[in-house]
Design an enzyme around this catalytic site. Structure first.
Site, PDB file in Angstrom:
ATOM      1  N   LYS A 193      96.405   1.903  62.353  1.00  0.00           N
ATOM      2  CA  LYS A 193      96.488   3.359  62.534  1.00  0.00           C
ATOM      3  C   LYS A 193      97.703   3.701  63.397  1.00  0.00           C
ATOM      4  CE  LYS A 193      93.532   7.191  64.186  1.00  0.00           C
ATOM      5  NZ  LYS A 193      92.217   7.516  64.793  1.00  0.00           N
TER       6      LYS A 193
ATOM      7  N   SER B 109      85.880   8.770  64.784  1.00  0.00           N
ATOM      8  CA  SER B 109      87.025   8.633  63.881  1.00  0.00           C
ATOM      9  C   SER B 109      87.182   7.293  63.178  1.00  0.00           C
ATOM     10  CB  SER B 109      88.317   8.945  64.620  1.00  0.00           C
ATOM     11  OG  SER B 109      88.476  10.329  64.713  1.00  0.00           O
TER      12      SER B 109
ATOM     13  N   SER C 124      89.427  10.804  62.175  1.00  0.00           N
ATOM     14  CA  SER C 124      90.862  10.886  62.065  1.00  0.00           C
ATOM     15  C   SER C 124      91.521   9.634  61.477  1.00  0.00           C
ATOM     16  CB  SER C 124      91.473  11.139  63.446  1.00  0.00           C
ATOM     17  OG  SER C 124      91.216  10.065  64.315  1.00  0.00           O
TER      18      SER C 124
HETATM   19  N1  GLN Z   1      86.579  14.522  65.092  1.00  0.00           N
HETATM   20  C1  GLN Z   1      86.601  14.228  66.497  1.00  0.00           C
HETATM   21  C2  GLN Z   1      87.695  15.008  67.163  1.00  0.00           C
HETATM   22  O1  GLN Z   1      88.351  15.715  66.483  1.00  0.00           O
HETATM   23  C3  GLN Z   1      86.735  12.767  66.716  1.00  0.00           C
HETATM   24  C4  GLN Z   1      88.125  12.302  66.687  1.00  0.00           C
HETATM   25  C5  GLN Z   1      88.240  10.855  67.007  1.00  0.00           C
HETATM   26  O2  GLN Z   1      87.266  10.116  67.055  1.00  0.00           O
HETATM   27  N2  GLN Z   1      89.457  10.445  67.287  1.00  0.00           N
HETATM   28  O3  GLN Z   1      87.900  14.932  68.341  1.00  0.00           O
END
Ligand code: GLN
Length: 496
Positions: free
Chosen positions: A75, A174, A150
Site C-alpha cells: 500500500k 481499512s 482504504s
Molecule cells: N474508513 C475509516 C476512515 O476513513 C478507516 C480508515 C482506515 O482504516 N485507514 O478513517
C-alpha cells in the site's frame, strides 16, 4: 504449470513450486507482470510499479527463506526505499521514500520482493478508495462497484490475481473492509504487534499494517514475517512472535464464539445476515459453541473513532507544509501564504474535513467536550471487549453490513461512508486483533455475485487463535476458491 496460471496462486503454493525448482522467482514475476498489464486497465489497483528492480531482486532470491522470491504489493502509505510513497495525495505526488519501513525491511529479510505500490484513499481516509487523488480502483467482481477502502488497491490486486499477496494498513477497518468487499482475506494485527516505523502516520494510536491474501494460511505466513518488536517504534510490543501457521488445522471443539448482539440489528443487508446465519451453523458443525454476548457501547464507536482519528490526523498531517516534503505552492508572498496555499492545493476534501474537525475537537473550550469524552468512550469500548473475552475465545460478525456498493453511491455523503466501518473500528479503539475472510456471496438485482466477508475479533495478541478458527472455516467451505469474472474469463480462454 503454464505461466498464465501462475498469478492465480497464493504465497504458500508459489513458494512450494519455487522450492521444488519447478518455477523460478523470475518466471513468477514475469507472469505477474503480464497479468497486471492485462487487468490493470480495468481495475486500476496500482499507483506505481518497478519491475526492473524487482527482477534484479528475483535473480538473487533465496527460495529457502520464509518468503523467498515471492513478490508482494505494498500500500502506498508504507515506505519502500527508492519507490514513490504518495499516500494517493497530491501533496506527496513527487515524493520517494528514502528508507524501508520496518515491515518492508522484514519482508525483504524474509526474501519477499516489494515490486509495486497500491492505490488507496488519500492518507488512508475512506472506505472505498474513491478519495484517492489519482484514480478510482474498481472491484474485480463488478467493475461498477468500489473495492472497499482504504486499502482498496491491495484488495483488488489480490482478488484479481494481480498480486500474490499484499500489505495494507488498518486504522478503523481499512484492511478488513476492502478484504470483505473484494473477497479476500485481511488481517489487522493487535496494536503494537507490528512496527509502524516507516508508515506515513494518519492516526497513530489506532493503526497497524497487515496482510491481504488469498488464503488464511498466506495471512499467517505474511504476519510471521512482519510481526515483532522494533527499537524504532516505542509502541511496538516486546512479546516474542509465535509461528502463526502452527495451529492451522487444529479442530474447533471447545472453542467458544461470541455473537455480539448489538452487531445484529438494523442496517445489515439481508443476504449478509443469511451468510452469517449459515456461518453460525457451519461453526457449530465444526464443534464450536456459539454464545450470545453484548458489547453495550457499540453505538458510540463510530463517533468516538472519528473524533480520535481526526484529532490525531490533524496533528500528524501538520508536517506537510511545503517546506520539507512534496508539493510546494508557487511564488508565496510570505510563510503563512506558503503553508496555506500548499495545503489548500495539496490536500483533497476528505483530508481537509478531518484536519478541520480534528483541530476543532482539540481546541481549548472543545477539548473536554469532544476529544476527552471520546477517549472516555474508548475506555468503555475496551472494557466491553474485555468482558466479552472473559466468556468467549473470539467474536464473530459480518465485516461490513453491506457488500460492495456502487462507485459514487456514498462519495458525496461522508456520514454514509463513515458507517461502512461500523463493525470494524471498535477493534482499533480497543487495540485488539481481527481478521476478515470470505463467507459467501450476495446476488444483485442485475445478477452479479458480490463477495461477503466474515469477521473474527480476538483478544490482544491472539492472532494465532483467530487464524486457527478462520482456517477451519475456510477449509470446510469453498468460498475462497471462487474467482471474479475477470479471472474466470482468463482461465476458460487459456483452457481452449
Ligand atoms: N474508513 C475509516 C476512515 O476513513 C478507516 C480508515 C482506515 O482504516 N485507514 O478513517
Amino acid at each position: 504449470m503454464s505461466p498464465a496460471d501462475l498469478p492465480a496462486l497464493g504465497l504458500a503454493e508459489l513458494q512450494a513450486l519455487f522450492r521444488r525448482r519447478e518455477v523460478s522467482p523470475r518466471e513468477a514475476l514475469e507472469a505477474l507482470h503480464v497479468r497486471i498489464a492485462e487487468v490493470e486497465p480495468r481495475i486500476e489497483a496500482y499507483l506505481s510499479l518497478d519491475f526492473e528492480d524487482a527482477l534484479a531482486q528475483a535473480e538473487r532470491a533465496d527460495v529457502n527463506l520464509p518468503l523467498g522470491g515471492v513478490p508482494i504489493a505494498i500500500k502506498d502509505i508504507i515506505s519502500v526505499a527508492g519507490q514513490p510513497c504518495t499516500c494517493a495525495s497530491k501533496i506527496l505526488r513527487n515524493y520517494r521514500a528514502h528508507y524501508d519501513a520496518t515491515v518492508v525491511g522484514k519482508l525483504k529479510a524474509a526474501g519477499a520482493i516489494p515490486f509495486g505500490k497500491t492505490n488507496m484513499d488519500e492518507f488512508a481516509m475512506g472506505a472505498s478508495t474513491e478519495n484517492s487523488s489519482v484514480k478510482r480502483t474498481r472491484n474485480p467482481w463488478d467493475l461498477s462497484r468500489v473495492p472497499g477502502g482504504s486499502s482498496g488497491g491491495s484488495a483488488a490486486a489480490v482478488a484479481a490475481d494481480a498480486a500474490f499477496g499484499a500489505l495494507g494498513t488498518d486504522t478503523g477497518g481499512s484492511i478488513r473492509q476492502p478484504a470483505a468487499l473484494s473477497g479476500v482475506v485481511g488481517l489487522k494485527p493487535t496494536y503494537g504487534r507490528v512496527s509502524r516505523f516507516g508508515l506515513v502516520a494518519f492516526a497513530s494510536s489506532l493503526e497497524q499494517a497487515g496482510p491481504l491474501t488469498k488464503t488464511v494460511r498466506d495471512a499467517a505466513l505474511l504476519l510471521n514475517a512482519i510481526a515483532g518488536p522494533d527499537p524504532r517504534d516505542s509502541t511496538c510490543l516486546h512479546d516474542s512472535v509465535p509461528d502463526y501457521s502452527a495451529n492451522l488445522g487444529r479442530e474447533l471443539r471447545g472453542i467458544r464464539l461470541g455473537l455480539p448482539r448489538e452487531y445484529l440489528t438494523e442496517g445489515i443487508d439481508s443476504q449478509v445476515r443469511t451468510a452469517l446465519d449459515q456461518a453460525v451453523a457451519q461453526f457449530t458443525s465444526l464443534g464450536a459453541e456459539i454464545v450470545d454476548v453484548s458489547l453495550p457501547h457499540t453505538e458510540y464507536a463510530i463517533a468516538s473513532y472519528y473524533l480520535i482519528a481526526s484529532a490525531e490526523a490533524s496533528a500528524n498531517l501538520a508536517r506537510f507544509d511545503g517546506v520539507r516534503y512534496g508539493h510546494r505552492a508557487e511564488n508565496p508572498l510570505n510563510l503563512l501564504d506558503l503553508y496555506g496555499r500548499t495545503r489548500a492545493e495539496g490536500f483533497g476534501p476528505e483530508v481537509k474535513r478531518r484536519i478541520i474537525l480534528g483541530t476543532y475537537v482539540l481546541s481549548s473550550g472543545y477539548y473536554e467536550a469532544y476529544y476527552a469524552r471520546a477517549q472516555k468512550v474508548r475506555t468503555l469500548i475496551r472494557r466491553d471487549f474485555a468482558e466479552a473475552f472473559a466468556k468467549v475465545d473470539a467474536l464473530l460478525s459480518p465485516t461490513s453490513p453491506v457488500p460492495a456498493f456502487p462507485l459514487g453511491e456514498r462519495s458525496a455523503d461522508p456520514l454514509q461512508m463513515y458507517l461502512a466501518d461500523i463493525f470494524t473500528n471498535a477493534a482499533n479503539l480497543a487495540g485488539i486483533c481481527g481478521i476478515s475472510f470470505p463467507g459467501g456471496f450476495a446476488t444483485t438485482q442485475a445478477g452479479t455475485r458480490l463477495p461477503i466477508g466474515l469477521q473474527l475479533l480476538g483478544k490482544a495478541l491472539d492472532e494465532g487463535q483467530i487464524l486457527q478458527i478462520a482456517y477451519a472455516y475456510e477449509q470446510s467451505t469453498d468460498w475462497h476458491k471462487e474467482r471474479p469474472p475477470l479471472r474466470a474469463q482468463k482461465t476458460s480462454s487459456a483452457n481452449l
